[in-house]
Structure formats: C-alpha cells, structure tokens
Design a protein around this motif. Structure first.
Motif, PDB file in Angstrom:
ATOM      1  N   THR A 328       1.294  -3.124  -2.709  1.00 31.67           N
ATOM      2  CA  THR A 328       1.438  -3.843  -3.982  1.00 31.67           C
ATOM      3  C   THR A 328       1.413  -2.924  -5.197  1.00 31.67           C
ATOM      4  O   THR A 328       1.690  -3.381  -6.314  1.00 31.67           O
ATOM      5  CB  THR A 328       0.327  -4.909  -4.124  1.00 31.67           C
ATOM      6  OG1 THR A 328      -0.952  -4.302  -3.939  1.00 31.67           O
ATOM      7  CG2 THR A 328       0.523  -6.013  -3.105  1.00 31.67           C
ATOM      8  N   PHE A 331       4.347  -2.936  -7.673  1.00 31.92           N
ATOM      9  CA  PHE A 331       4.415  -3.764  -8.882  1.00 31.92           C
ATOM     10  C   PHE A 331       4.098  -2.933 -10.123  1.00 31.92           C
ATOM     11  O   PHE A 331       4.792  -3.023 -11.136  1.00 31.92           O
ATOM     12  CB  PHE A 331       3.425  -4.941  -8.810  1.00 31.92           C
ATOM     13  CG  PHE A 331       3.619  -5.862  -7.635  1.00 31.92           C
ATOM     14  CD1 PHE A 331       4.848  -5.987  -7.001  1.00 31.92           C
ATOM     15  CD2 PHE A 331       2.559  -6.613  -7.151  1.00 31.92           C
ATOM     16  CE1 PHE A 331       5.024  -6.844  -5.919  1.00 31.92           C
ATOM     17  CE2 PHE A 331       2.716  -7.469  -6.075  1.00 31.92           C
ATOM     18  CZ  PHE A 331       3.948  -7.587  -5.455  1.00 31.92           C
ATOM     19  N   LYS A 332       3.035  -2.128 -10.023  1.00 29.18           N
ATOM     20  CA  LYS A 332       2.598  -1.336 -11.183  1.00 29.18           C
ATOM     21  C   LYS A 332       3.594  -0.230 -11.519  1.00 29.18           C
ATOM     22  O   LYS A 332       3.831   0.076 -12.689  1.00 29.18           O
ATOM     23  CB  LYS A 332       1.215  -0.735 -10.931  1.00 29.18           C
ATOM     24  CG  LYS A 332       0.683   0.032 -12.138  1.00 29.18           C
ATOM     25  CD  LYS A 332      -0.685   0.599 -11.910  1.00 29.18           C
ATOM     26  CE  LYS A 332      -1.240   1.245 -13.178  1.00 29.18           C
ATOM     27  NZ  LYS A 332      -0.351   2.264 -13.765  1.00 29.18           N
ATOM     28  N   GLU A 335       6.282  -1.731 -13.364  1.00 24.60           N
ATOM     29  CA  GLU A 335       5.776  -2.124 -14.679  1.00 24.60           C
ATOM     30  C   GLU A 335       5.674  -0.911 -15.599  1.00 24.60           C
ATOM     31  O   GLU A 335       6.036  -0.982 -16.783  1.00 24.60           O
ATOM     32  CB  GLU A 335       4.397  -2.782 -14.518  1.00 24.60           C
ATOM     33  CG  GLU A 335       3.772  -3.234 -15.832  1.00 24.60           C
ATOM     34  CD  GLU A 335       2.359  -3.771 -15.649  1.00 24.60           C
ATOM     35  OE1 GLU A 335       1.676  -3.975 -16.666  1.00 24.60           O
ATOM     36  OE2 GLU A 335       1.936  -3.977 -14.489  1.00 24.60           O
ATOM     37  N   ARG A 381       7.036  -8.339  -9.395  1.00 25.42           N
ATOM     38  CA  ARG A 381       6.342  -9.419  -8.672  1.00 25.42           C
ATOM     39  C   ARG A 381       7.051 -10.746  -8.912  1.00 25.42           C
ATOM     40  O   ARG A 381       7.277 -11.533  -7.973  1.00 25.42           O
ATOM     41  CB  ARG A 381       4.879  -9.495  -9.126  1.00 25.42           C
ATOM     42  CG  ARG A 381       4.107 -10.707  -8.588  1.00 25.42           C
ATOM     43  CD  ARG A 381       3.840 -10.589  -7.109  1.00 25.42           C
ATOM     44  NE  ARG A 381       3.237 -11.782  -6.554  1.00 25.42           N
ATOM     45  CZ  ARG A 381       1.923 -12.044  -6.537  1.00 25.42           C
ATOM     46  NH1 ARG A 381       1.083 -11.188  -7.086  1.00 25.42           N
ATOM     47  NH2 ARG A 381       1.464 -13.128  -5.983  1.00 25.42           N
ATOM     48  N   HIS A 382       7.399 -11.019 -10.162  1.00 30.54           N
ATOM     49  CA  HIS A 382       8.082 -12.275 -10.485  1.00 30.54           C
ATOM     50  C   HIS A 382       9.461 -12.315  -9.816  1.00 30.54           C
ATOM     51  O   HIS A 382       9.889 -13.368  -9.320  1.00 30.54           O
ATOM     52  CB  HIS A 382       8.227 -12.421 -12.002  1.00 30.54           C
ATOM     53  CG  HIS A 382       8.842 -13.710 -12.439  1.00 30.54           C
ATOM     54  ND1 HIS A 382       8.459 -14.935 -11.924  1.00 30.54           N
ATOM     55  CD2 HIS A 382       9.828 -13.983 -13.333  1.00 30.54           C
ATOM     56  CE1 HIS A 382       9.168 -15.898 -12.495  1.00 30.54           C
ATOM     57  NE2 HIS A 382      10.024 -15.343 -13.351  1.00 30.54           N
ATOM     58  N   THR A 384      10.242 -10.971  -6.981  1.00 31.06           N
ATOM     59  CA  THR A 384      10.064 -11.315  -5.560  1.00 31.06           C
ATOM     60  C   THR A 384       9.873 -12.820  -5.391  1.00 31.06           C
ATOM     61  O   THR A 384      10.383 -13.414  -4.430  1.00 31.06           O
ATOM     62  CB  THR A 384       8.867 -10.568  -4.929  1.00 31.06           C
ATOM     63  OG1 THR A 384       7.653 -10.951  -5.578  1.00 31.06           O
ATOM     64  CG2 THR A 384       9.042  -9.056  -5.026  1.00 31.06           C
ATOM     65  N   ASN A 385       9.153 -13.451  -6.332  1.00 31.24           N
ATOM     66  CA  ASN A 385       8.965 -14.908  -6.246  1.00 31.24           C
ATOM     67  C   ASN A 385      10.295 -15.639  -6.394  1.00 31.24           C
ATOM     68  O   ASN A 385      10.575 -16.598  -5.665  1.00 31.24           O
ATOM     69  CB  ASN A 385       7.995 -15.374  -7.331  1.00 31.24           C
ATOM     70  CG  ASN A 385       6.573 -14.919  -7.060  1.00 31.24           C
ATOM     71  OD1 ASN A 385       6.204 -14.677  -5.913  1.00 31.24           O
ATOM     72  ND2 ASN A 385       5.779 -14.794  -8.104  1.00 31.24           N
ATOM     73  N   ALA A 419      13.648  -5.352  -4.339  1.00 32.91           N
ATOM     74  CA  ALA A 419      12.591  -6.360  -4.176  1.00 32.91           C
ATOM     75  C   ALA A 419      12.753  -7.106  -2.853  1.00 32.91           C
ATOM     76  O   ALA A 419      11.777  -7.374  -2.151  1.00 32.91           O
ATOM     77  CB  ALA A 419      12.620  -7.332  -5.349  1.00 32.91           C
ATOM     78  N   ALA A 427       5.885  -6.263   2.526  1.00 27.75           N
ATOM     79  CA  ALA A 427       4.986  -7.249   1.922  1.00 27.75           C
ATOM     80  C   ALA A 427       4.032  -7.843   2.953  1.00 27.75           C
ATOM     81  O   ALA A 427       4.420  -8.104   4.099  1.00 27.75           O
ATOM     82  CB  ALA A 427       5.798  -8.361   1.265  1.00 27.75           C
ATOM     83  N   PHE A 431       2.536 -12.549   0.437  1.00 23.29           N
ATOM     84  CA  PHE A 431       3.688 -12.421  -0.453  1.00 23.29           C
ATOM     85  C   PHE A 431       4.973 -12.908   0.214  1.00 23.29           C
ATOM     86  O   PHE A 431       6.061 -12.735  -0.320  1.00 23.29           O
ATOM     87  CB  PHE A 431       3.858 -10.969  -0.895  1.00 23.29           C
ATOM     88  CG  PHE A 431       2.683 -10.447  -1.675  1.00 23.29           C
ATOM     89  CD1 PHE A 431       2.509 -10.792  -2.997  1.00 23.29           C
ATOM     90  CD2 PHE A 431       1.740  -9.621  -1.066  1.00 23.29           C
ATOM     91  CE1 PHE A 431       1.421 -10.324  -3.724  1.00 23.29           C
ATOM     92  CE2 PHE A 431       0.659  -9.150  -1.781  1.00 23.29           C
ATOM     93  CZ  PHE A 431       0.489  -9.503  -3.111  1.00 23.29           C
ATOM     94  N   PRO A 505       1.753 -17.921  -6.355  1.00 23.23           N
ATOM     95  CA  PRO A 505       1.869 -17.386  -7.716  1.00 23.23           C
ATOM     96  C   PRO A 505       1.215 -18.326  -8.721  1.00 23.23           C
ATOM     97  O   PRO A 505       0.986 -19.509  -8.441  1.00 23.23           O
ATOM     98  CB  PRO A 505       3.388 -17.313  -7.939  1.00 23.23           C
ATOM     99  CG  PRO A 505       3.980 -17.307  -6.566  1.00 23.23           C
ATOM    100  CD  PRO A 505       3.057 -18.123  -5.718  1.00 23.23           C
TER     101      PRO A 505
END
Length: 526
Positions: A328, A331-332, A335, A381-382, A384-385, A419, A427, A431, A505
């Motif tokens: 995970t 994600f950072k 970002e 992350r968003h 992937t959702n 992603a 994942a 996730f 989420p």
C-alpha cells in the motif's frame, strides 16, 4: 531548466562538477555498464538512470554528450541463477564466457547474455533512455584491445604494485593481468605460462593439459582482469563520468585501484559518485542477479508509470538507500509525485526554495518532454476503487470521469493500467472486491438494519447527485441515530449489501463514486 539559476539537485551539481574538473569541453562521455549474468534488476537500473540524469543535465547546459553503456558479456559464467530454465544444461557452460551460454528461455535469443541484454534494451526507451551500447565480447573477440592488453603486460609490475597496496596477501609471482578462455574447452580454467614480450601468449588448459600459443592481434580468448579492464576502457573511451555502487567505491575497492591504474594507461579517472543499493519492501538486503530472485524494470513499470518510476530515483539522493514498494506504500508514492506536480504547475503554494527543488525533480521525472498541462489529479487509491466499481475496465473507468481534459487522457490511462495491475498482482484481499448484483445473496440483517438501509437508499435516490460528501455523511449518521444503530454498525450493513465485505472505502465518497443508478439498484434489494 533555467540554466542561469543554480540548481541544488544532485544531477545538476554533478554536471557542474564534471565541467569544472574535465574542463569546458564541447562534448563529454558518460559511461555505465554491467555484466548480464542474470536478469538485469531494478538495482542495476539505478546506475543507468543516475548516469542518464547527469547526461540530461549536461545536455541542458548545451553540451554534446555520448552516453555509452557497456555490456560486459565476455565475463565468465560463474553461477546458474535460480530463475533460469533448464539449469542442468546451463551448468555445462560454467566458466565459459556468458556470451557463449545458450538462451534457455522462450525468447530464443542467440545467447544467454543476449537475452538479458535484449530485455533491457527493449524497455529502456519506455523511460526515455537510449544509450549507445558497447558489447565487450565482440570487442575482445575481434582483438580490438590487443594494444591495450600488450601495454598492460608491459606495465605488469606497476599494475601489480598498485593492486598489492590494497591487499593483505600480495599477488603471487606468477600473477598476470589477463585471463584466457581456452580454445579447447571455451572455459577460463587456464594458466598463463609466458609472454614473449610482443603479442605472443602461451597458456595451458588445466582441464585437458593442452598448451597453446596465441597472438593477441588475432586471439579471441584473452581478456584483461576486471580491475585492469575498467581503467583501460576509461582511457579508450575518454570517459568523463561514471558512477559506481558502494561496493566498488569502498576503501580499496575497484574504483580506488582503477583511479591509479588509469594513469599507467596514460589517462585520468572520471568524475564519479557512489550510489546506494535498492531493496524491495518486505525483503532485506541487496538485490542480486545471481540469486534469480529479482525485480526488473519491467516489473516496476507494471505498477508505476514511467514518470513515477523516474521520480522515485530523481527525488532520492543517490547515496541514500531506498525500497521499491509493491504494497500500500504505492498510494503514497503516487501521492508524492502528484504533490510535486502540483507545486510545479503552481497549484500548491510553495516558497522559492521548495518550488525550485520540486520543479527540478518534476522536470527530471518526465520522459522526453515536459507536459504543458497538469495530469488528472486522482489519488491512486481512489482510482483502484473506481476500477473495481467498473469491473477493472480501464476505458469505462476513464469515461466515468466527466472532467478529464483530452490532454490528460493518455497519462490517466497509463496510471489506470498500473492501478489495475496492482489490484490483480499485489493488492491484499481488503482492496479486492466487486459490487453486488441484483442476483447476489443478501446479508442477514435485523429489521431496524433493513429499515436503515432503505433510508440510505432513499437518500442516494434523491440527494446523492446534489449533495456533497460531507452532507451525505451527516445524513447517514442521522439515519444510524434514528434506528438506534452505532454508525459503524450501519456502515457494516451497507458495505455487506454493496460489496459483501464488512469494510470498504469511506462510505459517502464511495456511494458517490458508484453513482446514483448502481447504488439504488443494489440497495433497493433490501
């Protein structure tokens, strides 16, 4: 980059150092290289991209730069890596030059070495790097270095004295600065017997006990030992800059001896710096090709876009160790890259020092050209959702975002593919989920829980498209209170109904991401 402005990035500092030490030349040579003894891994890539970023900095200063990458494919095949096909066959080629080892993969390249080389040569342009490749097997086998080998033999005692400075046990009296691959067995299990003072070398094959005298001007199997070969090539290629790992830069390491031996060949050592190793998160220690348990640039580019891949290296000091993450932390990392991009385009305010630093990192992270518009700033992350909502359909996911500009689409597509790959390959189960369908079984719910979900469904039908996340969240909390439920208990019921999971989420944003139509369709089953 504005070259009138002093940059504090290590690539620019190194470029200025090269110009200061080597003189303000019209053209410079920067070098890198490796023995393709196994899969060329992401740790090896650190040297390639570190060299290239310095090349780029020099070019931005108006300099011509020759970026050479040497494949040391005339090195000996010492060990069969664990990840190779048909290891029994490969074992027969131990002690042969790796360029003579067959390719046992499905690639059907001309040799084991060539397979490893080709993998890298195909992928490097994807990150904007296209060096001039030099194949040392071809050079040695064509006697390209005959005069240089002769010079090393003439200066044997001087070279030996340098090497002995850093040895606890002096080299033996019968030491030679060369090794010989036997023409009888193709293996380097040989002993040099004599040199005639000109071009004749006599050696014995220790396996067959046969002897042979070869002429350096036509011989294919004579090569310099590594600590002599490296400085010889610095002179031969006129190398101005070449970095090396901390093993080579350690006290008494090959760089220490080479910068003295290079003078024996009539040259000076290039400017250099030490780069540190890379590890894979969750695995300790230095990555090693010979172990076979490696992560290649291909593996990294499945999860990170070329720009984010370059960013990881451009944003890290070369002498700092860091890990490539596939958990995970991804994600950072995305970002951080997005934050740097926002600073570059002036979206995120920053003081002058931070603006200069982040902007330079962003420039060096780009492949070929710097974009004129910011990318679509969607958290990984968003993303992937959204992919999970759209059954991992990349194009459908992009189409669901109605504010993407045409200039952003290609970059967003690359990020979405990464992603999707992350979801499928790395994942954790938390996730990975899929939306329920009208035929999916319903969770067991108490009457007040069913009533609460029906109210949530009503909110989604009437308010989801007009209210923001905070307002939707407040309404859900009010519904929990209305039916004497803890908010967490209601969240659990909604998640179980939507994705058959107890957690998911952040709910309000999740509902908006799914959209009114799908949300109402799923929740109205209750």
């Amino acid at each position: 980059m504005d070259n009138n402005k002093k940059s504090t990035h290590w690539a620019d500092i190194t470029a200025e150092k090269i110009i200061a030490i080597k003189g303000d030349k019209e053209s410079y040579t920067c070098a890198s290289g490796i023995t393709p003894s196994g899969t060329v891994h992401i740790g090896n890539f650190r040297e390639i991209i570190s060299t290239y970023l310095v090349v780029q900095a020099l070019r931005e200063r108006g300099k011509k730069v020759r970026f050479i990458y040497s494949w040391d494919d005339y090195d000996v095949f010492r060990k069969v890596p664990k990840n190779m096909n048909n290891p029994t066959l490969l074992e027969q080629y131990l002690r042969c030059p790796i360029t003579m080892v067959p390719d046992t993969s499905l690639s059907n390249e001309e040799s084991y070495a060539r397979k490893n080389e080709a993998d890298v040569e195909k992928i490097l342009p994807n990150v904007g790097i296209s060096p001039e490749y030099i194949y040392q097997a071809k050079r040695y086998r064509s006697s390209y270095y005959a005069e240089d080998i002769k010079k090393a033999l003439e200066k044997k005692e001087e070279i030996k004295a340098v090497l002995n400075e850093y040895r606890t046990t002096p080299l033996s009296d019968d030491w030679w600065p060369i090794s010989v691959f036997s023409s009888f067995t193709n293996k380097d299990d040989t002993t040099v017997l004599s040199w005639d003072g000109e071009y004749g070398i006599t050696y014995k094959d220790n396996i067959t006990n046969q002897t042979e005298t070869v002429d350096l001007r036509t011989a294919k199997g004579v090569k310099l030992s590594w600590r002599v070969d490296w400085p010889m090539r610095w002179v031969k290629e006129g190398v101005d800059f070449e970095p090396a790992g901390k093993d080579h830069h350690s006290e008494g390491g090959s760089f220490d001896t080479s910068k003295k031996i290079v003078k024996i060949f009539g040259g000076e050592a290039p400017v250099s710096f030490q780069y540190d190793f890379i590890s894979i998160k969750g695995r300790g220690g230095k990555i090693s090709s010979s172990s076979g348990e490696v992560i290649s640039l291909d593996d990294v580019l499945e999860i990170y876009t070329p720009e984010v891949c370059r960013y990881m290296f451009a944003s890290t000091r070369v002498n700092a160790e860091f890990s490539i993450s596939f958990d995970t932390d991804v994600f950072k990392i995305y970002e951080d890259y997005d934050n740097t991009e926002r600073v570059y385009f002036g979206i995120t305010p920053a003081n002058e020092k931070k603006k200069e630093k982040e902007s330079r990192i962003y420039e060096l992270s780009q492949v070929n050209e710097i974009p004129t518009t910011i990318s679509y700033q969607i958290p990984f992350r968003h993303l992937t959702n959204l992919l999970l909502i759209n059954s991992l359909d990349v194009e459908k996911t992009i189409a669901s975002l109605n504010d993407v500009n045409p200039s952003q689409t290609d970059r967003l597509r690359k990020k979405a593919i990464c992603a999707k790959n992350w979801i499928e390959k790395y994942a954790d189960d938390e996730f990975k989920w899929s939306l329920s369908t009208p035929s999916s079984p319903l969770p067991e719910l108490a009457e007040n829980e069913k009533d609460a979900i029906r109210d949530v469904c009503l909110i989604c039908k009437n308010e989801l498209e007009t209210k923001d996340e905070k307002e939707i969240s407040t309404m859900i909390y009010d519904i929990a209170s209305k039916y004497s439920l803890e908010p967490s208990a209601l969240f659990k019921c909604v998640y179980l109904t939507l994705i058959n999971r107890e957690k998911g989420p952040r709910l309000a944003g999740f509902l908006k991401s799914i959209g009114k139509e799908k949300t109402v369709e799923i929740l109205s089953r209750v």
